[in-house]
Design an enzyme around this catalytic site. Structure first.
Site, PDB file in Angstrom:
ATOM      1  N   SER A 149       1.075  -1.146  -0.160  1.00  0.00           N
ATOM      2  CA  SER A 149       0.062   0.108  -0.100  1.00  0.00           C
ATOM      3  C   SER A 149       1.142   1.286  -0.187  1.00  0.00           C
ATOM      4  O   SER A 149       1.980   1.120   0.618  1.00  0.00           O
ATOM      5  CB  SER A 149      -0.934  -0.023   1.168  1.00  0.00           C
ATOM      6  N   TYR A 168      -1.854  -0.804  10.450  1.00  0.00           N
ATOM      7  CA  TYR A 168      -1.943  -0.963   9.138  1.00  0.00           C
ATOM      8  C   TYR A 168      -0.738  -0.662   8.329  1.00  0.00           C
ATOM      9  O   TYR A 168       0.100  -1.329   7.480  1.00  0.00           O
ATOM     10  CB  TYR A 168      -3.135  -0.481   8.334  1.00  0.00           C
TER      11      TYR A 168
END
Ligand SMILES: NC(=O)c1ccc[n+]([C@@H]2O[C@H](COP(=O)([O-])OP(=O)(O)OC[C@H]3O[C@@H](n4cnc5c(N)ncnc54)[C@H](OP(=O)(O)O)[C@@H]3O)[C@@H](O)[C@H]2O)c1
Length: 232
Positions: A131, A143
Site C-alpha cells: 500500500s 496498517y
C-alpha cells in the site's frame, strides 16, 4: 486443472483481489482464498477457506488444499489479503493490532516460506500487495506498519531467492473497495478520486508482466489511463 499456469490469490473474494482474479481467469487456473463469502468468483476458480488471522493454521490449510488438488507448481502467488482499522495511535487495542499484523504481515511471511517450493517448481513469482501507506499514514498506524513490514519482506526474499524465485511488491493507491468501510473510514467525496477496483486490477496485472521489483499505482497511472482513452 486445464494445464494453464496456476495462480493463487489470497483475499480473492472481494475488492482488488476479486477484480484481479477476473483479469487472470482466462490465462490461469485459479485458487482464491477468503474466510467465507464467495459470490461472484470466476467460474472454475478453486476456493480455499482460511482465516489468515491464524497464520499457522491458514498456511496448513492452503498448502493441504493445493496438494489435495494435485497442484505442485505455482506461476503466481499474489499475497493480497489485507485488513486494518482506521484509528489514531492508541485507539486500537492489542487484539486489533495483532489481527492487522497477523493477516497482513505474519501470514505473508509464513505463506511465502511455505509455498516457495511451489513457486520454484513453477518458475513462478511472488507478488506482494502493499500500500502507499507503507511510507506512513495518519490514523492507520498498525496498517501502515504492516505494509512497511511487507516492503522489508520483499527486500529480504529478493536477496534470499535471487535467481530462483521472482519477488515483486506493488503498492496500490486509494481504491474503491469495501476495505474502507470495514476499517471504519468514510472517505466521503474523496472517494470519487479513488481508483475503481477493476482499473487497479488492470494496472496490477500489467505490472505483473514486467520485471519491476517494486511499483506504486497512483495518480500517474490514472492519468495514463485517461490519456489512453480508458474510462478511469
Ligand atoms: N482499497 C484500497 O484503497 C487499498 C489501497 C492500498 C492497498 N490496498 C491493499 O489491497 C489489498 C486488497 O484490499 P481491498 O481494498 O481489495 O480490500 P477488501 O475488498 O476488503 O478485500 C480484502 C480481502 O482480504 C481478505 N481478508 C481480510 N481479512 C482476512 C482474514 N482474517 N483471513 C483471510 N482473508 C482475509 C478478505 O476476505 P474475507 O472477505 O473472506 O474476509 C478479502 O477477500 C489489501 O492488502 C489492502 O491493504 C487497498
Amino acid at each position: 486443472m486445464s494445464g494453464l499456469p496456476t495462480a493463487l490469490i489470497t483475499g480473492g473474494t472481494s475488492g482488488i483481489g476479486l477484480a484481479l482474479a477476473h483479469r487472470l481467469a482466462g490465462t490461469h487456473d485459479l485458487f482464491l482464498t477468503g474466510r467465507g463469502e464467495r459470490t461472484g468468483l470466476p467460474k472454475d476458480a478453486g476456493f480455499i477457506k482460511a482465516d489468515l488471522s491464524m497464520p499457522g493454521e491458514a498456511a496448513d490449510r492452503i498448502e493441504a488444499a493445493l496438494r489435495q488438488a494435485d497442484v505442485g507448481a505455482l506461476s503466481k502467488l499474489v499475497l493480497n489479503a489485507g485488513t486494518g482499522t482506521y484509528a489514531a495511535v492508541g485507539a486500537e487495542d492489542a487484539a486489533m493490532i495483532r489481527r492487522t499484523l497477523d493477516v497482513n504481515l505474519a501470514a505473508s511471511v509464513l505463506l511465502a516460506h511455505r509455498l516457495a517450493p511451489f513457486l520454484e517448481a513453477g518458475g513462478g513469482r511472488l507478488v506482494l500487495i502493499g500500500s502507499v501507506a507503507y511510507k506512513g499514514s495518519g490514523n492507520m498506524p498498525a496498517y501502515a506498519a504492516s505494509k512497511a513490514g511487507l516492503a522489508g519482506l520483499a527486500r529480504s526474499l529478493r536477496a534470499e531467492w535471487s535467481g530462483r524465485i521472482g519477488v515483486q511488491i506493488i503498492h496500490p493507491g486509494p481504491t474503491r473497495t469495501p476495505m474502507h468501510e470495514k476499517a471504519g473510514y468514510v472517505p466521503g467525496r474523496l472517494e470519487r478520486l479513488f481508483f475503481p477496483a477493476d482499473a487497479m486490477a488492470d494496472e496490477i496485472a500489467r505490472l505483473m508482466e514486467t520485471d519491476r521489483p517494486r511499483a506504486t499505482v497512483m495518480i500517474g497511472a490514472r492519468l495514463r489511463r485517461l490519456l489512453s482513452g480508458k474510462a478511469s
